[in-house]
Design an enzyme around this catalytic site. Structure first.
Site, mmCIF file in Angstrom:
data_model
loop_
_atom_site.group_PDB
_atom_site.id
_atom_site.type_symbol
_atom_site.label_atom_id
_atom_site.label_comp_id
_atom_site.label_asym_id
_atom_site.label_seq_id
_atom_site.Cartn_x
_atom_site.Cartn_y
_atom_site.Cartn_z
ATOM 1 N N ARG A 207 31.957 -16.858 -25.900
ATOM 2 C CA ARG A 207 31.070 -15.712 -25.750
ATOM 3 C C ARG A 207 29.807 -16.002 -26.553
ATOM 4 O O ARG A 207 29.809 -16.826 -27.478
ATOM 5 C CB ARG A 207 31.737 -14.436 -26.281
ATOM 6 C CG ARG A 207 33.027 -14.047 -25.561
ATOM 7 C CD ARG A 207 33.623 -12.793 -26.177
ATOM 8 N NE ARG A 207 34.829 -12.360 -25.478
ATOM 9 C CZ ARG A 207 36.064 -12.703 -25.829
ATOM 10 N NH1 ARG A 207 36.248 -13.514 -26.874
ATOM 11 N NH2 ARG A 207 37.114 -12.256 -25.158
ATOM 12 N N LYS A 232 36.479 -11.110 -30.508
ATOM 13 C CA LYS A 232 36.766 -9.828 -29.889
ATOM 14 C C LYS A 232 38.235 -9.468 -30.097
ATOM 15 O O LYS A 232 39.114 -10.285 -29.864
ATOM 16 C CB LYS A 232 36.446 -9.893 -28.388
ATOM 17 C CG LYS A 232 36.498 -8.554 -27.687
ATOM 18 C CD LYS A 232 36.027 -8.680 -26.250
ATOM 19 C CE LYS A 232 36.018 -7.333 -25.554
ATOM 20 N NZ LYS A 232 35.553 -7.438 -24.157
ATOM 21 N N HIS A 297 27.065 -15.429 -20.139
ATOM 22 C CA HIS A 297 28.466 -15.175 -19.826
ATOM 23 C C HIS A 297 28.882 -15.854 -18.522
ATOM 24 O O HIS A 297 30.073 -16.092 -18.303
ATOM 25 C CB HIS A 297 28.727 -13.667 -19.751
ATOM 26 C CG HIS A 297 30.088 -13.274 -20.244
ATOM 27 N ND1 HIS A 297 30.464 -13.370 -21.568
ATOM 28 C CD2 HIS A 297 31.178 -12.797 -19.587
ATOM 29 C CE1 HIS A 297 31.711 -12.970 -21.699
ATOM 30 N NE2 HIS A 297 32.172 -12.618 -20.522
ATOM 31 N N ARG A 300 30.683 -18.987 -19.352
ATOM 32 C CA ARG A 300 32.090 -18.758 -19.735
ATOM 33 C C ARG A 300 32.950 -18.538 -18.485
ATOM 34 O O ARG A 300 34.040 -19.094 -18.371
ATOM 35 C CB ARG A 300 32.161 -17.548 -20.661
ATOM 36 C CG ARG A 300 33.575 -17.117 -21.071
ATOM 37 C CD ARG A 300 33.466 -16.026 -22.129
ATOM 38 N NE ARG A 300 34.649 -15.196 -22.224
ATOM 39 C CZ ARG A 300 35.689 -15.430 -23.027
ATOM 40 N NH1 ARG A 300 35.689 -16.517 -23.788
ATOM 41 N NH2 ARG A 300 36.713 -14.600 -23.075
ATOM 42 N N HIS A 323 41.974 -13.807 -24.136
ATOM 43 C CA HIS A 323 42.270 -12.549 -23.441
ATOM 44 C C HIS A 323 43.594 -11.973 -23.938
ATOM 45 O O HIS A 323 44.578 -12.699 -24.096
ATOM 46 C CB HIS A 323 42.364 -12.777 -21.932
ATOM 47 C CG HIS A 323 41.049 -13.037 -21.291
ATOM 48 N ND1 HIS A 323 40.921 -13.640 -20.051
ATOM 49 C CD2 HIS A 323 39.768 -12.775 -21.696
ATOM 50 C CE1 HIS A 323 39.648 -13.731 -19.741
ATOM 51 N NE2 HIS A 323 38.932 -13.224 -20.721
ATOM 52 N N TYR A 332 40.012 -14.637 -12.169
ATOM 53 C CA TYR A 332 39.399 -15.912 -11.780
ATOM 54 C C TYR A 332 40.074 -16.522 -10.554
ATOM 55 O O TYR A 332 39.491 -17.377 -9.892
ATOM 56 C CB TYR A 332 39.407 -16.890 -12.954
ATOM 57 C CG TYR A 332 38.559 -16.422 -14.107
ATOM 58 C CD1 TYR A 332 37.173 -16.349 -13.992
ATOM 59 C CD2 TYR A 332 39.143 -16.004 -15.306
ATOM 60 C CE1 TYR A 332 36.389 -15.892 -15.034
ATOM 61 C CE2 TYR A 332 38.368 -15.542 -16.353
ATOM 62 C CZ TYR A 332 36.996 -15.479 -16.214
ATOM 63 O OH TYR A 332 36.219 -15.018 -17.243
#
Length: 347
Positions: A207, A232, A297, A300, A323, A332
């Site tokens: 990120r 995050k 982004h 990424r 995640h 994805y």
């Protein structure tokens, strides 16, 4: 700026007052917006925006801003709420977002005593401010979450959320670049620092904030890994560092000799700014003549998708990206050409 193709809406983004610029998808219009001083693409809100200043309001022919503020009592409650968030060690971004949301709510109801605020006032704020100003559905959810937490902790009152309209979560697919486009972007800059920053984002799936927060100690050259701390969700993780990128970082270090952060601003030891990093990408896009509204982004997203297409296990990609849920990573599979190729073979 008078142009019937554009519409302008004041709003809030990342704790700042901004003006959102809306228009139909058209590469020519994108080029016009890119030339507006200070324009930024928001991946979160899927729109362009600029700072909400009197100068920009004049430029867009908008009336001057008459800002409402919370009452004196409201500011005391903001501080109480902030103290609670700090004590629970919420991230800086979450604290900023939640405080901004509560400040907006208390400013909207600044004529009502705090003790008198009820569920109905939340509904009216949602209808007469959030929806009226066409704020995004994701931001609307953040606002509801912040106010709910405030009522539960500071006010010690539970809200009836069934009465407060929550928007349906938008199901958008991630934007992905081809490997050829990524290669062109990463090779666009002759400046070694700019090249290294973009290359590290893509090769490690970082990120923007993760790249900027990297320190020299986060690079383990002996184990060929990048150690990402407290990202995050306040999680640590590691991601592999390719020998090619490590060699690029070594060349960069010899020239720039950073003191603290891996990539520093103009002053030694200072963190590199988000806006400057975004401009590095913008310049690369211009150099290679890519007209898409690419953001950092996208790199990424492209990293994750390319890994999936090369046969990497989805669970491992989830760990690399940090995640919490596999459902987040599964998106994805919907943009992978591997799935499309498999479907073609079945016909």
């Amino acid at each position: 700026m008078k142009n019937q193709s554009f519409s302008y809406t004041p709003g809030t983004h990342k704790g700042q007052k901004v003006i959102f610029i809306q228009f139909e998808k058209d590469y020519k219009l994108v080029e016009i917006v890119k030339k507006i001083t200070g324009s930024i693409w928001s991946q979160q809100k899927k729109t362009w925006y600029v700072a909400d200043t009197d100068e920009n309001r004049l430029f867009f022919n908008l009336p001057k801003n008459h800002v409402q503020h919370p009452s004196e009592e409201g500011y005391l409650h903001l501080q109480k709420f902030k103290n609670y968030l700090l004590s629970k060690r919420y991230s800086e971004n979450t604290i900023r977002t939640y405080i901004d949301a509560l400040r907006s709510f208390l400013a909207f109801h600044n004529q009502i005593p705090i003790i008198a605020l009820t569920n109905d006032d939340v509904i009216r704020y949602n209808t007469d401010y959030v929806l009226k100003n066409n704020l995004s559905s994701s931001y609307q959810n953040q606002i509801v979450n912040a106010i709910k937490l405030y009522f539960k902790t500071v006010r010690e009152i539970s809200l009836d959320l069934d009465k407060i309209h929550r928007p349906k979560r938008e199901k958008t697919l991630p934007n992905v670049l081809s490997k050829e486009e990524v290669k062109a972007i990463l090779n666009a800059h002759s400046n070694l620092k700019h090249k290294a920053m973009l290359s590290l984002i893509y090769s490690c799936g970082l990120r923007r904030s993760e790249l900027l927060d990297l320190k020299l100690s986060n690079i383990d050259s002996k184990r060929n890994i990048v150690f990402i701390k407290q990202s995050k969700g306040k999680k640590d993780r590691i991601t592999p560092l390719s020998p090619k990128i490590l060699e690029l970082l070594r060349e960069y270090y010899k020239i720039y000799k950073p003191k603290n952060y891996l990539f520093e601003g103009q002053e030694a030891g200072s963190i590199y700014s988000e806006q400057s990093l975004q401009n590095v990408l913008k310049q690369a896009l211009v150099k290679v003549n890519i007209k898409k509204p690419v953001t950092l982004h996208w790199l990424r997203h492209s990293y994750a998708t390319h890994l999936l297409e090369s046969g990497t296990d989805l669970r491992y990609i989830q760990e690399l990206l940090g995640h919490n849920s596999s459902k987040t990573t599964e998106i994805y599979t919907h943009v992978s050409t591997k799935k499309l190729t498999a479907n073609k073979k079945s016909f």
